[in-house]
Write a protein that holds these residues in place. Structure first.
Motif, PDB file in Angstrom:
ATOM      1  N   PRO A  20       0.815  -1.223   0.000  1.00 57.02           N
ATOM      2  CA  PRO A  20       0.000   0.000   0.000  1.00 57.02           C
ATOM      3  C   PRO A  20       0.847   1.272   0.000  1.00 57.02           C
ATOM      4  CG  PRO A  20      -0.078  -1.078   2.141  1.00 57.02           C
ATOM      5  CD  PRO A  20       0.575  -2.039   1.210  1.00 57.02           C
ATOM      6  N   ILE A  21       2.032   1.226   0.593  1.00 57.90           N
ATOM      7  CA  ILE A  21       2.907   2.397   0.614  1.00 57.90           C
ATOM      8  C   ILE A  21       3.403   2.705  -0.795  1.00 57.90           C
ATOM      9  CG2 ILE A  21       5.116   3.315   1.438  1.00 57.90           C
ATOM     10  CD1 ILE A  21       4.692   1.691   4.004  1.00 57.90           C
ATOM     11  N   LEU A  22       3.862   1.675  -1.514  1.00 57.90           N
ATOM     12  CA  LEU A  22       4.339   1.863  -2.885  1.00 57.90           C
ATOM     13  C   LEU A  22       3.215   2.326  -3.803  1.00 57.90           C
ATOM     14  CD1 LEU A  22       6.655  -1.273  -3.308  1.00 57.90           C
ATOM     15  CD2 LEU A  22       7.341   1.076  -2.797  1.00 57.90           C
ATOM     16  N   GLU A  23       2.035   1.754  -3.628  1.00 55.94           N
ATOM     17  CA  GLU A  23       0.892   2.167  -4.460  1.00 55.94           C
ATOM     18  C   GLU A  23       0.560   3.635  -4.215  1.00 55.94           C
ATOM     19  OE1 GLU A  23      -2.089  -0.645  -3.303  1.00 55.94           O
ATOM     20  OE2 GLU A  23      -1.593  -2.038  -4.938  1.00 55.94           O
ATOM     21  N   HIS A  24       0.642   4.051  -2.958  1.00 54.22           N
ATOM     22  CA  HIS A  24       0.352   5.440  -2.608  1.00 54.22           C
ATOM     23  C   HIS A  24       1.393   6.382  -3.200  1.00 54.22           C
ATOM     24  CE1 HIS A  24      -1.264   8.766  -0.315  1.00 54.22           C
ATOM     25  NE2 HIS A  24      -0.074   9.003   0.210  1.00 54.22           N
ATOM     26  N   LEU A  25       2.670   6.038  -3.079  1.00 54.35           N
ATOM     27  CA  LEU A  25       3.735   6.871  -3.634  1.00 54.35           C
ATOM     28  C   LEU A  25       3.593   6.981  -5.153  1.00 54.35           C
ATOM     29  CD1 LEU A  25       6.755   5.553  -1.533  1.00 54.35           C
ATOM     30  CD2 LEU A  25       5.774   7.858  -1.415  1.00 54.35           C
ATOM     31  N   ARG A  26       3.286   5.864  -5.783  1.00 57.26           N
ATOM     32  CA  ARG A  26       3.095   5.848  -7.237  1.00 57.26           C
ATOM     33  C   ARG A  26       1.952   6.773  -7.630  1.00 57.26           C
ATOM     34  NH1 ARG A  26       1.121   0.427 -10.481  1.00 57.26           N
ATOM     35  NH2 ARG A  26       2.136   0.841 -12.497  1.00 57.26           N
ATOM     36  N   ASP A  27       0.861   6.713  -6.898  1.00 49.90           N
ATOM     37  CA  ASP A  27      -0.295   7.559  -7.176  1.00 49.90           C
ATOM     38  C   ASP A  27       0.048   9.040  -7.023  1.00 49.90           C
ATOM     39  OD1 ASP A  27      -3.235   8.015  -7.580  1.00 49.90           O
ATOM     40  OD2 ASP A  27      -3.089   8.760  -5.522  1.00 49.90           O
ATOM     41  N   LEU A  28       0.823   9.369  -5.983  1.00 48.99           N
ATOM     42  CA  LEU A  28       1.208  10.769  -5.758  1.00 48.99           C
ATOM     43  C   LEU A  28       2.068  11.300  -6.903  1.00 48.99           C
ATOM     44  CD1 LEU A  28       2.066  10.907  -1.938  1.00 48.99           C
ATOM     45  CD2 LEU A  28      -0.027  11.667  -3.088  1.00 48.99           C
ATOM     46  N   VAL A  29       2.957  10.462  -7.397  1.00 46.82           N
ATOM     47  CA  VAL A  29       3.822  10.871  -8.511  1.00 46.82           C
ATOM     48  C   VAL A  29       2.982  11.248  -9.725  1.00 46.82           C
ATOM     49  CG1 VAL A  29       5.548  10.097 -10.176  1.00 46.82           C
ATOM     50  CG2 VAL A  29       5.833   9.551  -7.757  1.00 46.82           C
ATOM     51  N   HIS A  30       2.015  10.421 -10.058  1.00 51.91           N
ATOM     52  CA  HIS A  30       1.193  10.694 -11.238  1.00 51.91           C
ATOM     53  C   HIS A  30       0.201  11.829 -10.989  1.00 51.91           C
ATOM     54  CE1 HIS A  30       2.849   7.523 -13.664  1.00 51.91           C
ATOM     55  NE2 HIS A  30       2.701   6.658 -12.671  1.00 51.91           N
ATOM     56  N   ALA A  32       1.041  14.383  -9.281  1.00 57.48           N
ATOM     57  CA  ALA A  32       1.889  15.572  -9.359  1.00 57.48           C
ATOM     58  C   ALA A  32       2.045  16.039 -10.802  1.00 57.48           C
ATOM     59  CB  ALA A  32       3.259  15.272  -8.754  1.00 57.48           C
ATOM     60  N   ASP A  33       2.165  15.093 -11.729  1.00 63.27           N
ATOM     61  CA  ASP A  33       2.338  15.465 -13.137  1.00 63.27           C
ATOM     62  C   ASP A  33       1.950  14.270 -14.003  1.00 63.27           C
ATOM     63  OD1 ASP A  33       3.361  16.160 -15.750  1.00 63.27           O
ATOM     64  OD2 ASP A  33       4.591  17.678 -14.754  1.00 63.27           O
ATOM     65  N   ALA A 107       4.172  18.599  -4.080  1.00 60.25           N
ATOM     66  CA  ALA A 107       4.868  19.846  -4.404  1.00 60.25           C
ATOM     67  C   ALA A 107       6.350  19.598  -4.670  1.00 60.25           C
ATOM     68  CB  ALA A 107       4.698  20.847  -3.264  1.00 60.25           C
ATOM     69  N   TYR A 108       6.945  18.707  -3.901  1.00 64.82           N
ATOM     70  CA  TYR A 108       8.358  18.383  -4.097  1.00 64.82           C
ATOM     71  C   TYR A 108       8.564  17.636  -5.412  1.00 64.82           C
ATOM     72  CZ  TYR A 108      10.183  19.831   0.482  1.00 64.82           C
ATOM     73  OH  TYR A 108      10.592  20.562   1.567  1.00 64.82           O
ATOM     74  N   ILE A 109       7.643  16.737  -5.740  1.00 61.17           N
ATOM     75  CA  ILE A 109       7.734  16.012  -7.012  1.00 61.17           C
ATOM     76  C   ILE A 109       7.610  16.994  -8.175  1.00 61.17           C
ATOM     77  CG2 ILE A 109       6.613  14.284  -8.491  1.00 61.17           C
ATOM     78  CD1 ILE A 109       5.678  12.929  -5.815  1.00 61.17           C
ATOM     79  N   GLN A 110       6.730  17.960  -8.038  1.00 64.85           N
ATOM     80  CA  GLN A 110       6.572  18.972  -9.088  1.00 64.85           C
ATOM     81  C   GLN A 110       7.826  19.830  -9.222  1.00 64.85           C
ATOM     82  OE1 GLN A 110       2.942  20.796  -7.666  1.00 64.85           O
ATOM     83  NE2 GLN A 110       1.643  19.516  -8.964  1.00 64.85           N
ATOM     84  N   GLN A 111       8.480  20.105  -8.094  1.00 66.54           N
ATOM     85  CA  GLN A 111       9.725  20.865  -8.147  1.00 66.54           C
ATOM     86  C   GLN A 111      10.807  20.057  -8.884  1.00 66.54           C
ATOM     87  OE1 GLN A 111      13.086  22.783  -5.108  1.00 66.54           O
ATOM     88  NE2 GLN A 111      11.104  22.186  -4.272  1.00 66.54           N
ATOM     89  N   ALA A 112      10.855  18.748  -8.605  1.00 65.32           N
ATOM     90  CA  ALA A 112      11.832  17.882  -9.269  1.00 65.32           C
ATOM     91  C   ALA A 112      11.549  17.798 -10.768  1.00 65.32           C
ATOM     92  CB  ALA A 112      11.796  16.488  -8.646  1.00 65.32           C
ATOM     93  N   THR A 113      10.275  17.735 -11.129  1.00 62.56           N
ATOM     94  CA  THR A 113       9.889  17.696 -12.539  1.00 62.56           C
ATOM     95  C   THR A 113      10.291  18.987 -13.243  1.00 62.56           C
ATOM     96  OG1 THR A 113       7.993  16.310 -11.959  1.00 62.56           O
ATOM     97  CG2 THR A 113       7.968  17.337 -14.135  1.00 62.56           C
ATOM     98  N   GLN A 114      10.117  20.109 -12.559  1.00 68.12           N
ATOM     99  CA  GLN A 114      10.448  21.407 -13.147  1.00 68.12           C
ATOM    100  C   GLN A 114      11.943  21.529 -13.413  1.00 68.12           C
ATOM    101  OE1 GLN A 114       7.965  23.575 -14.026  1.00 68.12           O
ATOM    102  NE2 GLN A 114       9.602  24.599 -15.170  1.00 68.12           N
ATOM    103  N   LEU A 115      12.762  20.915 -12.574  1.00 66.53           N
ATOM    104  CA  LEU A 115      14.210  20.940 -12.810  1.00 66.53           C
ATOM    105  C   LEU A 115      14.534  20.303 -14.161  1.00 66.53           C
ATOM    106  CD1 LEU A 115      15.571  19.880  -9.285  1.00 66.53           C
ATOM    107  CD2 LEU A 115      15.817  22.134 -10.351  1.00 66.53           C
ATOM    108  N   ASN A 116      13.850  19.192 -14.471  1.00 66.52           N
ATOM    109  CA  ASN A 116      14.055  18.540 -15.770  1.00 66.52           C
ATOM    110  C   ASN A 116      13.470  19.380 -16.893  1.00 66.52           C
ATOM    111  OD1 ASN A 116      15.243  16.480 -14.394  1.00 66.52           O
ATOM    112  ND2 ASN A 116      13.692  14.940 -14.822  1.00 66.52           N
ATOM    113  N   GLU A 117      12.309  19.976 -16.648  1.00 64.57           N
ATOM    114  CA  GLU A 117      11.665  20.838 -17.643  1.00 64.57           C
ATOM    115  C   GLU A 117      12.582  21.995 -18.024  1.00 64.57           C
ATOM    116  OE1 GLU A 117       9.086  21.562 -20.208  1.00 64.57           O
ATOM    117  OE2 GLU A 117       7.774  20.821 -18.621  1.00 64.57           O
ATOM    118  N   ASP A 118      13.285  22.521 -17.032  1.00 68.04           N
ATOM    119  CA  ASP A 118      14.181  23.666 -17.256  1.00 68.04           C
ATOM    120  C   ASP A 118      15.567  23.254 -17.731  1.00 68.04           C
ATOM    121  OD1 ASP A 118      12.105  25.256 -16.395  1.00 68.04           O
ATOM    122  OD2 ASP A 118      12.865  25.493 -14.355  1.00 68.04           O
TER     123      ASP A 118
END
Length: 201
Positions: A20-30, A32-33, A107-118
């Motif tokens: 359930p922890i991995l499923e939750h983390l996976r869901d949060l990632v998606h 986020a973006d 929010a942290y995942i989105q920040q990490a995604t933005q680093l790649n975007e930039d």
């Protein structure tokens, strides 16, 4: 949501508490973006958008979640247990109580995604001092799972450490790298250097 069957299988094959922890983390990632895609690397789930964003893994007694460019993320809320460019940023996750609130992690995942975007890249790992060795984070994480191996490795000479690191980096496939990693942990725990077979007794 761009999911991967191999990640489904990884989660399903994890120890019961971790599922359930991995499923939750996976869901949060998606959440986020939605552009983030899944990959399997080094036998664990990675999440990518214009490069690696983050990844997760499950061990016998805990899970981990890390950001590939963790050293560049502004940890304004202090959720990082250790500063790292890879795994273990949130420390050992044994239950949902060990996770930050959903909105914060998103929010942290989105920040990490933005680093790649930039197009922002990690600083070069080439050290000014050529004698200083950079040990890959996946190797550090594996060593931390075996306290005996970790203690032995820490006492190795720089050249003995380098022999193992180069062995991993020369692997042509992730499967080969993983097999070498597992073998290395066994050897190191027994006090063996990478070239132990060739040492004259």
């Amino acid at each position: 949501m761009k999911t991967l069957v191999a990640v489904d299988q990884y989660i399903a094959n994890s120890v019961e508490f971790a599922i359930p922890i991995l499923e939750h983390l996976r869901d949060l990632v998606h959440r986020a973006d939605a552009r983030i895609e899944e990959r399997m690397k080094w036998s664990m789930p990675f999440f990518e958008y214009k490069g690696t964003v983050c990844h997760m893994a499950a061990f016998k007694n805990h899970c981990v979640f890390g950001f590939w460019k963790g050293s560049l993320i502004e940890d304004e809320l202090g959720i990082f247990k250790e500063r790292s460019e890879a795994m273990g940023l949130l420390g050992k996750i044994k239950s949902f109580d060990d996770l930050p609130e959903d909105d914060i992690l998103i929010a942290y995942i989105q920040q990490a995604t933005q680093l790649n975007e930039d197009g922002i890249k990690l600083p070069s790992k080439i050290k000014a001092n050529p004698k200083e060795l950079t040990v890959p984070q996946y190797f550090i994480d594996a060593l931390q799972e075996d306290s005996k191996a970790l203690a032995v490795f820490q006492n190795f000479s720089n050249s003995n450490k380098k022999d193992y690191v180069l062995w991993f980096e020369e692997a042509k496939t992730e499967a080969t790298r993983q097999r070498r990693l597992e073998t290395a942990i066994e050897w190191i725990a027994d006090g063996k250097t990478r070239m132990w077979k060739y040492i004259k007794k």
